[in-house]
Write an enzyme that holds these catalytic residues in place. Structure first.
Site, PDB file in Angstrom:
ATOM      1  CE  LYS A 111      -8.655   1.055  14.975  1.00 23.18           C
ATOM      2  NZ  LYS A 111      -7.386   0.434  15.164  1.00 23.18           N
TER       3      LYS A 111
ATOM      4  CD  GLU B  67       9.832  11.703  -3.663  1.00 22.14           C
ATOM      5  OE1 GLU B  67       8.822  11.861  -2.956  1.00 22.14           O
ATOM      6  OE2 GLU B  67      10.317  10.578  -3.903  1.00 22.14           O
TER       7      GLU B  67
ATOM      8  CG  ASP C 237      -6.281   2.809   1.946  1.00 23.17           C
ATOM      9  OD1 ASP C 237      -6.723   2.874   0.769  1.00 23.17           O
ATOM     10  OD2 ASP C 237      -5.906   3.811   2.585  1.00 23.17           O
TER      11      ASP C 237
ATOM     12  N   GLY D 144       3.926   7.632   3.040  1.00 25.17           N
ATOM     13  CA  GLY D 144       3.200   6.476   2.534  1.00 25.17           C
ATOM     14  C   GLY D 144       2.331   5.922   3.642  1.00 25.17           C
TER      15      GLY D 144
ATOM     16  CG  HIS E 174     -16.517  27.707 -28.010  1.00 26.86           C
ATOM     17  ND1 HIS E 174     -15.154  27.552 -27.866  1.00 26.86           N
ATOM     18  CD2 HIS E 174     -16.739  29.019 -28.300  1.00 26.86           C
ATOM     19  CE1 HIS E 174     -14.566  28.719 -28.070  1.00 26.86           C
ATOM     20  NE2 HIS E 174     -15.498  29.631 -28.322  1.00 26.86           N
TER      21      HIS E 174
END
Ligand SMILES: Cc1cc2nc3c(=O)[nH]c(=O)nc-3n(C[C@H](O)[C@H](O)[C@H](O)COP(=O)(O)OP(=O)(O)OC[C@H]3O[C@@H](n4cnc5c(N)ncnc54)[C@H](O)[C@@H]3O)c2cc1C
Length: 443
Positions: free
Chosen positions: A32, A194, A298, A258, A430
């Site tokens: 969308k 926070e 998500d 969030g 190294h």
């Protein structure tokens, strides 16, 4: 030929579409907004572009540059990057034969997706398999919700017209800390607020402590264990009342509290599925939601990271095409692009303790690393956890320059189920920062 419909073209959806097409399916992708989703358009990539530009400016200032940041140039660089990557996605989908439809998709039953086109017309797609990859959006609790549109979240932060002089960032998690780092590097006075007792509350305590020290030294104002009680407009600024009674007046506010999954209007009720604040519940290995329907990224709340979404999309696409595949959430690395960088994979110390898994900690400090000393980047430590009895590498946390790249050494060890003795056999060149992984594991 199987017909697959993917809803959402972010880092979960478009790799799912590509994978299904590669496995021979006829694939339609419904998006969308813009291809690339939050990650490409207002998340991972814009934030890393801003961070890169901010650090260049910071370096220039350290070398004597006295000008102000060219914010238009910073935004342009970000837009160019996003545009190039977006074109890349369109090209890949076209080459793979995926049909892309611009519109809003919703399920009407287990085999049908209705798409509202920009014209308002509806198009109906029938499918043998459906992958939901609709992502998430910023969460604005009270009192921030009343200021939606006037304060920033990720949907409008990267397009803000000018750099604020002072900025309050509400939320000291990953996004809040990255943006605090970025804005501080650009010379903005940052107040990071926070609720929990420390910034990065979900991360390793020592990592959080290191970043707290660095931020404090750099002049980021940290307000922990508090929340924003009230917001008011005052002379064109935002007057914040913090829960400890202090007041701060700032030019701009960024909410980084969030995210909530995008499930409303998706027609989940038509297939008898409900969702919570954490998203829809899938089988954590197959990503199956119900029968021929899968949900990735998500929207399923398993792991709110782009690379997790991508792997999930590929696994779900493989499964929906009839080839069994498994996703392993514990193998997903977590990366924070602050200075110093913080990256971890596998079990955290807190999880090992909670689950009473017997473990040994193997730790080295960058202070003793030749490359870090030569580059003046000695802040940080590498810590690896191994099982006391089996010696298997269980996880680790890296804090320091390049940590987000180096963490893949540990990811590889984890995937290969290496023991600490096997990891100790790896010869590191190294001088490299990676040598500190070798140093840690031999302790
Ligand atoms: C500021 C910020 C920085 C971040 N940085 C990182 C980082 O550095 N690394 C990392 O791994 N993660 C990062 N993330 C998280 C990452 O962006 C998300 O985890 C990732 O984008 C989730 O991918 P997704 O495909 O599930 O969803 P999204 O990226 O949200 O994509 C979903 C897509 O679906 C579309 N869509 C939604 N509903 C419909 C519908 N009904 N019909 C059609 N299309 C629909 C949306 O328009 C969107 O394009 C960041 C997030 C933010 C906000």
């Amino acid at each position: 030929m199987k017909k697959i419909v993917v809803i959402g073209g972010g880092p979960g959806g478009y790799p799912a579409a590509l994978k299904a097409a590669a496995l021979g399916a006829h694939v339609t992708l419904v998006e969308k907004g813009k291809l690339g989703g939050v990650c490409l358009n207002c998340g991972c990539i814009p934030s890393k572009s801003f961070l890169y530009q901010a650090h260049r400016y910071q370096t220039a200032c350290a070398e004597g540059f006295t000008g102000t940041p060219d914010f238009e140039k910073i935004k342009k660089a970000q837009q160019n990057t996003t545009q190039k990557l977006s074109q890349g996605i369109s090209f890949l989908l076209k080459k793979a034969g995926v049909t892309v439809i611009t519109g809003e998709g919703r399920l009407t039953d287990e085999h049908t997706v209705a798409v509202r086109l920009p014209s308002g017309e509806m198009q109906t797609l029938s499918a043998d398999g459906i992958i939901l990859a609709t992502g998430s959006e910023a969460f604005l609790p009270s009192p921030l919700d009343a200021w939606k549109g006037q304060i920033y979240d990720n949907s409008n932060f990267f397009t803000m017209p000018t750099l604020p002089r002072t900025l309050a960032i509400v939320g000291g998690g990953v996004i809040g800390c990255e943006m605090a780092d970025c804005m501080n590097a650009l010379g903005v006075e940052v107040h990071l607020i926070e609720l929990q007792a420390r910034i990065l509350p979900q991360e390793d305590e020592n990592a959080s402590r290191t970043l707290t020290q660095v931020f404090t030294k750099r002049g980021v104002h940290l307000h922990t264990g508090v929340s924003v009680r009230e917001i008011a407009r005052q002379d064109g600024c935002f007057a914040l009342t913090i829960s400890d009674g202090t007041k701060r007046t700032v030019d701009a506010v960024l909410a980084a509290i969030g995210r909530v999954p995008n499930t409303s209007g998706l027609g989940l009720e038509t297939i008898g599925v409900t969702s919570t604040r954490h998203g829809v519940q899938v089988n954590p290995h197959t990503l199956q939601l119900k029968n021929n329907i899968y949900a990735v990224g998500d929207v399923n709340g398993l792991c709110p990271l782009a690379h997790a979404a991508t792997r999930q999309g590929q696994v779900a696409a493989t499964n929906v095409c009839g080839v069994p595949a498994q996703y392993h959430n514990e193998r997903v690395p977590r990366a924070i692009y602050t200075t110093p960088e913080i990256a971890s994979v596998g079990f955290t110390r807190a999880q090992l303790q909670e689950q009473q898994i017997p473990f040994k900690s193997h730790k080295s400090f960058l202070l003793g690393n030749g490359r870090a000393a030569a580059q003046d980047q000695t802040t940080g430590f590498f810590e690896i956890f191994s099982h006391t009895q089996t010696e298997e590498v269980l996880g680790g946390i890296l804090v320091g320059a390049q940590a987000t790249e180096l963490v893949h050494v540990l990811s590889t060890a984890l995937c290969a189920k290496m023991t600490r003795t096997q990891l100790a056999e790896v010869v590191f060149a190294h001088p490299t920062l990676a040598e500190s992984i070798g140093e840690a594991i031999t302790k």
